[in-house]
Design an enzyme around this catalytic site. Structure first.
Site, PDB file in Angstrom:
ATOM      1  N   CYS A  90     -20.815  39.423 -33.492  1.00  0.00           N
ATOM      2  CA  CYS A  90     -19.930  38.536 -34.254  1.00  0.00           C
ATOM      3  C   CYS A  90     -20.282  38.465 -35.732  1.00  0.00           C
ATOM      4  O   CYS A  90     -19.434  38.150 -36.557  1.00  0.00           O
ATOM      5  CB  CYS A  90     -19.972  37.123 -33.681  1.00  0.00           C
ATOM      6  SG  CYS A  90     -19.773  37.031 -31.903  1.00  0.00           S
ATOM      7  N   HIS A 357     -10.655  34.965 -33.830  1.00  0.00           N
ATOM      8  CA  HIS A 357     -11.991  35.514 -34.111  1.00  0.00           C
ATOM      9  C   HIS A 357     -12.040  36.998 -33.765  1.00  0.00           C
ATOM     10  O   HIS A 357     -12.555  37.382 -32.723  1.00  0.00           O
ATOM     11  CB  HIS A 357     -13.011  34.712 -33.295  1.00  0.00           C
ATOM     12  CG  HIS A 357     -14.437  35.133 -33.455  1.00  0.00           C
ATOM     13  ND1 HIS A 357     -14.898  35.911 -34.503  1.00  0.00           N
ATOM     14  CD2 HIS A 357     -15.526  34.867 -32.678  1.00  0.00           C
ATOM     15  CE1 HIS A 357     -16.197  36.102 -34.355  1.00  0.00           C
ATOM     16  NE2 HIS A 357     -16.605  35.490 -33.260  1.00  0.00           N
ATOM     17  N   CYS A 387     -22.562  32.040 -35.423  1.00  0.00           N
ATOM     18  CA  CYS A 387     -23.386  32.343 -34.257  1.00  0.00           C
ATOM     19  C   CYS A 387     -23.083  33.769 -33.804  1.00  0.00           C
ATOM     20  O   CYS A 387     -22.045  34.335 -34.143  1.00  0.00           O
ATOM     21  CB  CYS A 387     -23.128  31.353 -33.130  1.00  0.00           C
ATOM     22  SG  CYS A 387     -21.448  31.360 -32.476  1.00  0.00           S
TER      23      CYS A 387
END
Length: 401
Positions: A90, A357, A387
């Site tokens: 991510c 996302h 995160c």
């Protein structure tokens, strides 16, 4: 010391899973903002670009074999311009900016493009080779998100909690209620809807032009994941499917999405030579590891580390872009850092719960959004933090120029 500056940036709209951008390959998608940066900066000599660094979390399908190099060529950049793809899941897009900044500070480059791409809609199913002749143990994985080809020792020592389960763990540990999570998710939707209707988001976006088999042209201009009509009652009514008496729902979690972003990173001298205007200085970046089952809290140690490196405090930040993987983890991070749940300078134009996302792209989007918002507010410092799956966090501080 040499400094690295964000001089310009642009992104595609963020598409829903299976939505408007699902027909666009990841390499073609990444080429769109790369190409647009050259259009927006006609004085820029593309031959002077030292490298293109893109983050991408999957790399199991059409984004394989160094999607950054593929996109660089497809965008029409000179063949002499190199490209590399990095993967910190991510955090990949934000990490790409960090790589570019470090190259400039070290004297290994003066002009780079950094960003990220992800096409989660087009993530393939994959199957490993048989471990023995005539094996009947073949297993297929959906690579869209989550674990695949798990090392048995990893499973034994650290577990293989899914991303929603890690958010459940954070909510349980820090006693974050479902009500607080749904309220946070609603604010994300409301702030994002306001930013879209006011044209704030449009400042970041290059439209994607698509042509179907019949030659009909469609222009995708806006992020399509957000749900501006969301109400608290609707959020309260959603089921929590991941755990008995759980609190994580589709409404208080980020989406599975498609998108790409790219930013020009340059030294002060090269920016002047290329007719570029520095907008933000990349002050510092840090990463940190946490327990994998609590991966959502990764931004806490990463933020503390980057603040220490920069000699700043959390209260020096005029803008904070915190990736909203889940409302539970975002609230956990805010509370651990001593910030209120509804801090107006945190994700002032919404976040990933509403926007979506696209894994490898999201960090680059945060930096782009933060650099714009610093100028709107006439602020000085911005923090971007996220995160990362398997237990990490990443954080970067920007300073308005």
């Amino acid at each position: 010391m040499r400094e690295a500056f964000i001089c310009d940036g642009i992104r595609t709209p963020i598409g829903r899973y299976g939505g408007a951008l699902s027909g666009v390959r990841a390499d073609d998608l990444a080429a769109i903002p790369l190409r647009e940066l050259l259009v927006r900066n006609p004085r820029l000599d593309a031959e002077c670009i030292d490298d293109v660094i893109l983050g991408c979390a999957n790399q199991a399908g059409e984004d394989n074999r160094n999607v950054a190099r593929m996109a660089t060529l497809l965008a029409g950049l000179p063949q002499s311009v190199s490209g590399t793809t990095i993967n910190r899941l991510c955090g990949s897009g934000l990490d790409a900016l960090g790589f570019a900044a470090r190259a400039i500070k070290a004297g290994d480059g003066d002009l780079l493009i950094a960003g990220g791409v992800e096409s989660m809609s087009r993530a393939p199913f994959v199957m490993g080779k048989a471990t023995s002749a005539f094996s009947r143990q073949a297993e297929m994985f959906d690579t869209t998100i989550g674990w695949r080809f798990v090392n048995p020792l990893m499973a034994q020592q650290f577990g293989t909690d899914s991303m929603p389960e890690t958010a459940e763990n954070v909510a349980e540990l820090l006693k974050i209620s479902r009500e607080d999570q749904d309220s946070f998710a609603l604010r994300s939707q409301q702030r994002t809807a306001k930013a879209q209707s006011s044209g704030i988001l449009a400042e970041e976006i290059v439209p994607v032009v698509l042509k179907n088999k019949k030659g009909v042209v469609t222009e995708i201009q806006h992020d399509e994941h957000l749900r501006p009509e969301t109400t608290l009652e609707q959020l309260r009514g959603l089921k929590a499917p991941f755990r008995a008496n759980g609190v994580i729902t589709a409404g208080n979690a980020s989406g599975v999405n498609d998108g790409a972003a790219a930013l020009i990173i340059a030294s002060e001298q090269m920016a002047a030579a290329q007719g570029l205007t520095p907008r933000a200085r990349i002050v510092a970046m840090a990463t940190a590891g946490v327990e994998p089952r609590l991966m959502g809290l990764g931004p806490v140690p990463a933020t503390r580390r980057v603040l220490e490196r920069a000699g700043l405090s959390i209260h020096d930040m005029d803008v904070i872009e915190l990736n909203e993987a889940f409302a539970a983890q975002a609230l956990g991070v805010l509370r651990e850092l001593g910030l209120p749940d509804d801090a107006p300078h945190v994700n002032p134009n919404g976040g990933a719960i509403a926007l979506g996302h696209p894994l490898g792209m999201s960090g680059a989007r945060l930096a782009l959004a933060a650099s714009h918002e610093l100028h709107r507010r006439n602020g000085r410092y911005a923090l971007c933090t996220m995160c990362i799956g398997v237990g990490q966090g990443i954080a970067m501080i920007l300073e308005r120029v």
